[in-house]
Design a protein around this motif. Structure first.
Motif, PDB file in Angstrom:
ATOM      1  N   TYR A  40     -61.775  -3.328  11.228  1.00 44.98           N
ATOM      2  CA  TYR A  40     -62.467  -4.499  10.706  1.00 44.98           C
ATOM      3  C   TYR A  40     -61.914  -4.895   9.346  1.00 44.98           C
ATOM      4  CZ  TYR A  40     -65.594  -1.132   8.244  1.00 44.98           C
ATOM      5  OH  TYR A  40     -66.119  -0.132   7.480  1.00 44.98           O
ATOM      6  N   ALA A  41     -62.069  -6.171   9.042  1.00 42.06           N
ATOM      7  CA  ALA A  41     -61.617  -6.732   7.773  1.00 42.06           C
ATOM      8  C   ALA A  41     -62.279  -8.084   7.599  1.00 42.06           C
ATOM      9  CB  ALA A  41     -60.098  -6.877   7.767  1.00 42.06           C
ATOM     10  N   GLY A  42     -62.261  -8.566   6.360  1.00 42.89           N
ATOM     11  CA  GLY A  42     -62.797  -9.883   6.057  1.00 42.89           C
ATOM     12  C   GLY A  42     -63.825  -9.820   4.956  1.00 42.89           C
ATOM     13  N   GLY A  43     -63.949 -10.898   4.219  1.00 40.07           N
ATOM     14  CA  GLY A  43     -64.847 -10.902   3.077  1.00 40.07           C
ATOM     15  C   GLY A  43     -64.319  -9.941   2.020  1.00 40.07           C
ATOM     16  N   ASP A  44     -65.174  -9.077   1.509  1.00 34.42           N
ATOM     17  CA  ASP A  44     -64.773  -8.114   0.482  1.00 34.42           C
ATOM     18  C   ASP A  44     -64.074  -6.887   1.045  1.00 34.42           C
ATOM     19  OD1 ASP A  44     -65.775  -9.639  -1.649  1.00 34.42           O
ATOM     20  OD2 ASP A  44     -67.794  -8.850  -1.336  1.00 34.42           O
ATOM     21  N   VAL A  45     -64.016  -6.764   2.363  1.00 36.89           N
ATOM     22  CA  VAL A  45     -63.385  -5.600   3.001  1.00 36.89           C
ATOM     23  C   VAL A  45     -61.935  -5.950   3.353  1.00 36.89           C
ATOM     24  CG1 VAL A  45     -63.445  -4.002   4.952  1.00 36.89           C
ATOM     25  CG2 VAL A  45     -65.584  -4.798   3.918  1.00 36.89           C
ATOM     26  N   VAL A  46     -60.990  -5.189   2.767  1.00 31.82           N
ATOM     27  CA  VAL A  46     -59.572  -5.382   3.055  1.00 31.82           C
ATOM     28  C   VAL A  46     -59.220  -4.744   4.392  1.00 31.82           C
ATOM     29  CG1 VAL A  46     -57.218  -4.817   2.282  1.00 31.82           C
ATOM     30  CG2 VAL A  46     -58.980  -5.440   0.609  1.00 31.82           C
ATOM     31  N   ARG A  47     -59.727  -3.528   4.606  1.00 29.01           N
ATOM     32  CA  ARG A  47     -59.437  -2.791   5.829  1.00 29.01           C
ATOM     33  C   ARG A  47     -60.550  -1.780   6.060  1.00 29.01           C
ATOM     34  NH1 ARG A  47     -54.583  -2.529   7.825  1.00 29.01           N
ATOM     35  NH2 ARG A  47     -53.634  -3.007   5.817  1.00 29.01           N
ATOM     36  N   LEU A  66     -61.853   0.086   2.796  1.00 26.16           N
ATOM     37  CA  LEU A  66     -61.208  -0.208   1.529  1.00 26.16           C
ATOM     38  C   LEU A  66     -61.623  -1.612   1.135  1.00 26.16           C
ATOM     39  CD1 LEU A  66     -59.033   0.322  -0.701  1.00 26.16           C
ATOM     40  CD2 LEU A  66     -57.373  -0.685   0.903  1.00 26.16           C
ATOM     41  N   LYS A  67     -62.153  -1.758  -0.083  1.00 22.02           N
ATOM     42  CA  LYS A  67     -62.617  -3.064  -0.532  1.00 22.02           C
ATOM     43  C   LYS A  67     -61.569  -3.730  -1.429  1.00 22.02           C
ATOM     44  CE  LYS A  67     -66.416  -1.508  -2.251  1.00 22.02           C
ATOM     45  NZ  LYS A  67     -67.758  -1.331  -2.800  1.00 22.02           N
ATOM     46  N   GLU A  68     -61.765  -5.016  -1.686  1.00 19.88           N
ATOM     47  CA  GLU A  68     -60.829  -5.777  -2.506  1.00 19.88           C
ATOM     48  C   GLU A  68     -60.650  -5.184  -3.900  1.00 19.88           C
ATOM     49  OE1 GLU A  68     -62.044  -9.899  -2.452  1.00 19.88           O
ATOM     50  OE2 GLU A  68     -60.679 -10.289  -0.791  1.00 19.88           O
ATOM     51  N   ASP A  69     -61.682  -4.528  -4.431  1.00 21.68           N
ATOM     52  CA  ASP A  69     -61.567  -3.922  -5.765  1.00 21.68           C
ATOM     53  C   ASP A  69     -60.843  -2.579  -5.732  1.00 21.68           C
ATOM     54  OD1 ASP A  69     -63.441  -2.126  -4.761  1.00 21.68           O
ATOM     55  OD2 ASP A  69     -65.033  -2.711  -6.157  1.00 21.68           O
ATOM     56  N   ARG A  70     -60.274  -2.229  -4.570  1.00 20.59           N
ATOM     57  CA  ARG A  70     -59.484  -1.013  -4.336  1.00 20.59           C
ATOM     58  C   ARG A  70     -60.317   0.260  -4.288  1.00 20.59           C
ATOM     59  NH1 ARG A  70     -55.720  -3.302  -1.898  1.00 20.59           N
ATOM     60  NH2 ARG A  70     -54.034  -1.921  -2.387  1.00 20.59           N
ATOM     61  N   THR A  71     -61.628   0.142  -4.131  1.00 13.76           N
ATOM     62  CA  THR A  71     -62.471   1.320  -3.954  1.00 13.76           C
ATOM     63  C   THR A  71     -62.661   1.577  -2.466  1.00 13.76           C
ATOM     64  OG1 THR A  71     -64.523   0.033  -4.040  1.00 13.76           O
ATOM     65  CG2 THR A  71     -63.708   0.960  -6.134  1.00 13.76           C
TER      66      THR A  71
END
Length: 116
Positions: A40-47, A66-71
């Protein structure tokens, strides 16, 4: 038992908390011999990935993302699969984070090509 999730794309019907899965997130499910997994991905979720089992209309899986803020974050979810009157599938989910505080419920539904 509702039909297989294999190859289906599902999306949340409402946004969760900021920085989490939301209506722009898309889950691509796979199913084989009682095993389920999804990307899954999309929104604040990169992967994101989930993996688990299916027994009848019950899914039990763990997820990591993994979120866009790399956490990164991870958790556990139990879902109930149901078929909607129009033939699409809905998952009603009860989830809890294992890597941080928090828990809740959510609903994801099969996305049709015209709605994606």
């Amino acid at each position: 038992m509702p039909r297989s999730l294999d190859g289906l794309v599902l999306a949340p019907v409402a946004d969760q908390a900021p920085g989490q899965v939301g209506t722009r997130t898309r889950f691509t499910y796979h199913e084989e011999d009682g095993e389920i997994w999804a990307e899954y991905a999309g929104g604040d979720v990169v992967r994101g990935h989930l993996v688990g089992t299916r027994d009848g209309d019950r899914l039990d899986f763990r997820y990591v993302q993994l979120k866009e803020d790399r956490t990164t974050s991870s958790g556990h979810c139990v879902s109930t699969v149901e078929e909607l009157p129009d033939g699409r599938l809905r998952l009603t989910e009860t989830w809890e984070w294992e890597s941080q505080e928090g828990s809740g419920t959510s609903v994801v539904e099969e996305v049709t090509e015209s709605a994606s």
